[in-house]
Design an enzyme around this catalytic site. Structure first.
Site: not given
Length: 97
Positions: A47, A54, A60, A62
């Site tokens: 995101n 986010q 990062h 997922h």
């Protein structure tokens, strides 16, 4: 979850090589996760911006195992958007690129 050690808040800030490496790692994690859990599929999700979901402002990725009867609600229905609007946006994006 795949988390690069070098800081970048989102996809707009991350170095291209680091982003490419992070996605290679995400593929390895997804492959291992599928083997370890027997999941039927995997969502790989990243995101960018609060409006996009986010909540941690360090890039990062997922890696989410999926099963036929899970309750994860990660949905987008292709074909439900106005084609003329999408084409206009595509033309603008092509000019920017």
């Amino acid at each position: 979850m795949v988390i690069p050690k070098s800081h970048a808040a989102n996809v707009f800030e991350i170095d291209d090589e680091l982003l490419a490496h992070a996605h290679i790692v995400a593929k390895k994690v997804a492959t291992a996760l599928k083997e370890a859990t027997g999941c039927e599929g995997v969502n790989i999700l990243q995101n960018n911006g609060e409006i996009a979901g986010q909540s941690v402002f360090h890039l990062h990725i997922h890696v989410i195992p999926r099963y036929s009867k899970d309750d994860a609600n990660i949905k987008w229905t292709p074909g439900t958007q106005d084609v003329d609007k999408l084409n206009a946006i595509a033309e603008k994006v092509q000019k920017i690129l």
